[in-house]
Scaffold this active site. Structure first.
Site, short mmCIF file in Angstrom:
data_model
loop_
_atom_site.label_atom_id
_atom_site.label_comp_id
_atom_site.label_asym_id
_atom_site.label_seq_id
_atom_site.Cartn_x
_atom_site.Cartn_y
_atom_site.Cartn_z
N LYS A 162 -36.32 -29.09 -25.55
CA LYS A 162 -35.54 -29.37 -26.76
C LYS A 162 -34.06 -29.63 -26.45
CE LYS A 162 -39.09 -28.43 -29.55
NZ LYS A 162 -39.21 -27.28 -30.45
N ASP A 181 -34.81 -16.90 -32.66
CA ASP A 181 -35.46 -18.11 -32.16
C ASP A 181 -34.41 -19.22 -32.13
OD1 ASP A 181 -36.89 -20.40 -31.65
OD2 ASP A 181 -38.28 -20.18 -33.33
#
Length: 539
Positions: free
Chosen positions: A361, A335
């Site tokens: 992000k 991740d």
């Protein structure tokens, strides 16, 4: 050289506003470049300037500078350099010394110091910084002008955005990319013979190539566009997982995982009877590698690990962890939602089988993300969703599926946001991910050290190998109350469990305050946070 001294009114954000409103004012001699450079520094208004500790007999009172230690317009000040003519100590061709009133900046001086053994800091007067795109260090002051929202005021205060782990703000280039796509290029992609279809397809596939190069994948076909990291993990668990993980097979997850890397594997456990085994972490928030390796058995089929913890900030040794997993025959999903914005990532070098991240992000838009998978794995996996675009041939008897990457991109994709993700990657590449990493690691160390000196504060996640995330609690004060107070000061942080309840419970907590950093954050913003937290701790 242009400078202000005791005979000149000091140029401050307030006076900058006056110039914009009244070009004929006494400051109208300031050139356009200077105004452009300072236009986005309005956020500095209301922030005290930290001073040299030598002014204070008691270093514990450093947060309370004397009244004359605030920048005021009418008070005589030392020279403040406002152009690139300012002497630079790292330039061997410039012999002029630094102005005597400026001491060595601890922000750079201690960048490489051991995390918990920083020597005594001496905060300094910080002059207005000149723009210089050609230095080895990232110039966050220059970058800020590219982000329109950073000019915003919240509750009457300049916005201090320290919620970057939740989402990053967007540069003008990304905003313009979305506008340009919809106003000039909008079309569905693939199979269209007309001009706009070709242009949209080219832009979409160019974005895929940019992602490939950005993370070091071997080919664009290994890049699957999805809505975000959460969808990517679900795709892997429901395709590769369903096909390869059976009853009593084991899945290893660290105790610091985001819920998005726990819940999908729990669904697989419920449907297939798999076993989930947590990987323990120590008191600093680091994976205990010896215990990690002991967890492997012949039934271990999958390891799913975060690269950077969203609540602890720990940078996990993913290459080592992947080597251990491969030695035992397990596949590894990483991740990367919290790592790609902050670190250089090369999926081939770390030998990840799957790697996932979200566009929002990394300064891109929401609703777009990436699944990287090794070609050999993706080709063997069944499709996840079925529909248009992912087929090669359809009859009522059978359907033949398309090749990579289309097999996993059923229906009309998020074209505009994929294109804008490519623009965000261009923006990051132009700055340099290594410079971003250095800046954020240095700022993280500075923040951790400053916060650690506040009585009653407990820092969560204290590994020397961490970046960009600072989580803490204050004795006797709820994290929600802290976050609300900081919001009143214009400081955006997050409170709660941060979708990482197992990690917080490992430290005996249900909630914490999290400040998280991006490339546009500055030392002055950290000072603002620290001063506000110190006030809270005294209440």
């Amino acid at each position: 050289m242009t400078m202000f001294n005791s005979d000149t009114k000091l140029y401050t954000p307030s006076r900058h506003k006056d110039v914009l409103k009244n070009p004929s004012s006494q400051l109208a001699h300031i050139d356009d470049d200077m105004i452009s450079r300072l236009a986005n520094e309005v956020y500095r208004e209301d922030l005290p300037v930290t001073m040299d500790r030598s002014y204070h007999d008691d270093p514990t009172t450093i947060d309370e500078p004397r009244p004359e230690e605030f920048l005021t317009i009418d008070q005589p000040r030392p020279e403040v350099f406002l152009t690139n003519d300012r002497p630079r100590p790292d330039n061997p061709h410039v012999n002029d010394p630094e102005p005597s009133h400026v001491t060595t900046d601890p922000y750079q001086q201690h960048a490489e110091s051991s995390y918990y053994f920083l020597s005594h800091l001496h905060p300094t007067v910080t002059p207005i910084q000149p723009i210089n795109y050609h230095t080895n260090h990232l110039d966050s002051y220059s970058l800020r002008k590219d982000f329109p929202i950073l000019r915003k005021r919240v509750n009457g205060r300049p916005l201090v955005w320290l919620d970057n782990s939740a989402t990053t703000q967007k540069p003008r280039a990304v905003i313009d990319s979305l506008d340009t796509y919809y106003s000039e290029t909008n079309s569905n992609v693939h199979r269209g013979a007309h001009t706009l279809a070709r242009q949209a397809t080219d832009a979409y596939e160019d974005a895929r190539k940019k992602v490939q190069m950005f993370i070091g994948a071997s080919s664009p076909e290994e890049i699957i566009f999805v809505r975000g990291a959460t969808e990517a993990i679900n795709l892997v668990s429901q395709t590769y997982g369903n096909a390869n993980i059976k009853e009593d097979d084991e899945i290893l997850l660290t105790m610091m995982e985001h819920h998005s890397n726990i819940v999908p594997w729990q669904k697989l456990r419920q449907s297939n009877g798999a076993i989930i085994k947590p990987i323990p972490i120590n008191d600093h928030g680091e994976v205990i590698l010896e215990e990690y390796e002991k967890l492997f058995t012949p039934r271990t089929k999958m390891v799913a690990i975060t690269h950077v913890s969203n609540v602890l900030g720990t940078v996990n040794p993913v290459r080592t962890m992947i080597e251990i997993a491969h030695k035992h025959g397990a596949i590894v999903l990483v991740d990367g939602a919290q790592s790609v914005p902050h670190l250089g990532v090369n999926v081939n070098q770390i030998d990840a089988d799957f790697y996932v991240f979200s566009g929002h992000k990394i300064y891109g838009p929401t609703g777009i993300g990436v699944l990287y998978g090794k070609r050999i794995l993706l080709e063997a996996m069944p499709p996840w969703q079925r529909g248009g675009g992912m087929i090669k041939d359809v009859s009522f008897d059978k359907t033949t599926y398309n090749g990579l990457p289309n097999k996993f991109e059923a229906g009309t994709g998020n074209i505009a946001d994929a294109v804008a993700l490519g623009t965000a990657i261009d923006y990051i590449q132009n700055i340099g991910i290594d410079r971003i990493e250095e800046h954020e690691r240095t700022l993280t160390k500075y923040a951790m050290h400053a916060l650690s000196e506040i009585p009653g504060i407990r820092l969560i996640g204290t590994s020397p190998s961490k970046t960009s995330v600072i989580a803490f609690v204050i004795d006797g004060i709820s994290s929600d109350s802290v976050a609300r107070y900081l919001n009143g000061e214009g400081i955006a942080v997050r409170s709660g469990h941060h979708c990482a309840q197992p990690a917080l419970r490992r430290f005996g907590l249900d909630s914490a305050v999290r400040a998280s950093l991006g490339m546009y954050n500055t030392k002055e913003e950290i000072d603002c946070l620290v001063n506000a937290v110190r006030k809270i701790s005294r209440s």
